[in-house]
Design an enzyme around this catalytic site. Structure first.
Site, PDB file in Angstrom:
ATOM      1  N   HIS A 266       0.833  -1.212   0.000  1.00 49.44           N
ATOM      2  CA  HIS A 266       0.000   0.000   0.000  1.00 49.44           C
ATOM      3  C   HIS A 266       0.872   1.268   0.000  1.00 49.44           C
ATOM      4  O   HIS A 266       0.935   1.960  -0.997  1.00 49.44           O
ATOM      5  CB  HIS A 266      -1.001   0.050   1.169  1.00 49.44           C
ATOM      6  CG  HIS A 266      -1.888  -1.145   1.241  1.00 49.44           C
ATOM      7  ND1 HIS A 266      -2.711  -1.516   0.209  1.00 49.44           N
ATOM      8  CD2 HIS A 266      -2.069  -2.082   2.219  1.00 49.44           C
ATOM      9  CE1 HIS A 266      -3.364  -2.617   0.543  1.00 49.44           C
ATOM     10  NE2 HIS A 266      -2.992  -2.991   1.748  1.00 49.44           N
ATOM     11  N   ASP A 317      -4.806  -8.231  -3.344  1.00 45.46           N
ATOM     12  CA  ASP A 317      -5.101  -8.019  -1.931  1.00 45.46           C
ATOM     13  C   ASP A 317      -6.368  -8.739  -1.453  1.00 45.46           C
ATOM     14  O   ASP A 317      -6.345  -9.931  -1.216  1.00 45.46           O
ATOM     15  CB  ASP A 317      -5.151  -6.513  -1.655  1.00 45.46           C
ATOM     16  CG  ASP A 317      -5.149  -6.181  -0.167  1.00 45.46           C
ATOM     17  OD1 ASP A 317      -5.042  -7.111   0.652  1.00 45.46           O
ATOM     18  OD2 ASP A 317      -5.247  -4.995   0.193  1.00 45.46           O
TER      19      ASP A 317
HETATM   20 ZN    ZN Z   1      -3.256  -7.025   2.624  1.00 41.09          ZN
END
Ligand code: ZN
Length: 448
Positions: A266, A317
């Protein structure tokens, strides 16, 4: 030995046409271009190197689409996390294998040939360790084998509920290890790896790991990749500052010798200084634009980061929607929406956004998962063939073909996929799609 012939191919040195690839023991033995197919050659459209998916939680595919309801006015990442904790409460190793296999089939069908599984669901439903500490890691390995996808397994170290070594919450009991049990988990996981699977480690986040634990576990990577969630949410950034005086990425850059072995997942909320220093570190930023949009995380400062020489990989993800070109498209669109301009993630040297993003993702993803990629002799035969007859690709060749695939094709543009020389996708469908989906449906129905 097998020979594949393609109308065109994106080779290590660039685009080539009429390409013949020889595969021996799962590896590209030789590549010829400007040649005619031999009678026994399988003929295909346009070959691309398979991409690495740097960040997956396979089991979360089983709750995709089930958390799109408003529960309270301030729904956000943290309320989604509560839904996710309830979902995983009852999952057995068999459930994890069935759900993850479905996710991996979809990854292959979309153009990913290797996955980095950030695997944190280690313990039994009551929080006690299984007799085999790598019981659920075995479920991930089984899913990789059922689908044929390349695996970089990243066992997660998770010991605390918040910064400063706070006690974990009850919903986190299935994730927890201490230093000794984690060392056993890593060893047991390593012993289960098949074929060309790789192992790294993943301290979950600075919320879940103290500085002392972080430094103690890093040697367990034994030179493999190190992945960590960082700066996904502003609440996390603010809590990190309250704990340490530094932001999460800033803290890692100062205290953890972040280098090319690292992938910071991220890294959404960065100051300009953090952005430039992360780019200079050699680490990969593991971006997950579809999930980050779904969870309302924020927008990664991609333009500045790439201009500073930063490396990116793409991850699916939460697996809310598994789509390799869709992740690249979502990244470019996030920048367009933020800056109110077009064609931002490209430059004068490579004006095609599709080509720029594909090249960056191929190189950064390989680095993040410890794998070599690209279409060249000696590399694994991880090949994605696009259907040159697909309407969305009509009239496009070279870099324009990548632009058309990423921005304008819906489904069916991926015709075939080979992983380590084995054909996993044919005619746009995974060869085991029906059997894997049948097991997946039964699993999810039983959990509902
Ligand atoms: Zn993750």
């Amino acid at each position: 030995m097998a020979h594949l012939w393609f109308e065109g191919a994106l080779l290590e040195e660039g685009w080539a046409s009429r390409v013949r690839i020889q595969i021996l023991d799962g590896v590209i033995a030789s590549i010829e271009s400007e040649v005619s197919p031999q009678p026994a050659d399988a003929r295909h459209g346009v070959a691309l190197p398979g991409l690495c998916n740097v960040h997956s939680h396979g089991f979360q595919r089983g709750m995709a689409g089930l958390s799109e309801r408003r529960g309270r006015p301030d729904d956000d990442f943290w309320s989604w996390r509560e839904v996710m904790y309830r979902f995983l409460d009852r999952l057995t190793p068999d459930d994890i294998a069935a759900i993850t296999a479905q996710a991996y089939v979809e990854m292959l069908e979309s153009g990913f040939t290797r996955v980095g599984e950030f695997h944190y669901l280690h313990n039994d439903v009551d929080g006690r360790a299984y007799a085999d500490p790598a019981e659920t890691a075995g479920a991930i390995v089984a899913a990789a084998e059922a689908s044929g996808i390349g695996l970089t397994l990243l066992p997660v170290f998770y010991a605390h509920g918040d910064f400063g070594g706070a006690a974990p919450a009850p919903g986190q009991r299935r994730f927890l290890s201490d230093r000794d049990s984690f060392a056993r988990l890593v060893e047991a996981s390593r012993a289960k790896l098949p074929g060309d699977a790789l192992l790294g480690i993943a301290p979950h986040s600075l919320r879940a790991v103290t500085p002392g634990e972080l430094h103690a576990i890093l040697p367990l990577a034994e030179g493999g990749p190190i992945h960590i969630h960082a700066a996904e949410q502003m609440k996390e950034v603010e809590a990190c500052i309250a704990w340490s005086g530094a932001r999460p990425v800033e803290w890692l850059l100062v205290n953890a010798q972040v280098d090319a072995r690292w992938c910071l997942i991220h890294s959404t909320h960065l100051t300009d200084r953090e952005c430039d220093r992360l780019a200079a570190s050699g680490a990969v930023a593991g971006l997950c634009p579809v999930t980050e949009a779904n969870l309302g995380d924020g927008i990664f400062p991609t333009i500045r980061y790439l201009e500073a020489g930063g490396r990116i990989g793409m991850g699916t993800d939460s697996n809310i929607l598994i789509d390799a070109p869709g992740e690249l498209r979502a990244l470019e669109y996030s920048q367009r929406l933020a800056h109110r301009r077009r064609a931002l993630l490209a430059d004068e040297a490579v004006p095609s956004v599709g080509r720029s993003l594909f090249d960056a993702t191929l190189a950064g993803g390989g680095r993040a998962l410890g794998a070599t990629g690209g279409l060249l002799a000696g590399a694994p035969a991880d090949i994605v063939a696009l259907d040159a007859q697909h309407p969305a690709l009509a009239g496009a060749d070279g870099d324009k073909l990548l632009d058309a695939w990423i921005f304008a094709a819906r489904h069916g543009a991926v015709e075939s996929v080979w992983r380590s020389g084995r054909k996993c996708v044919s005619g746009g469908r995974h060869v085991a799609a029906e059997a894997v989906a049948r097991r997946y449906r039964a699993t999810v129905a039983a959990l509902a």
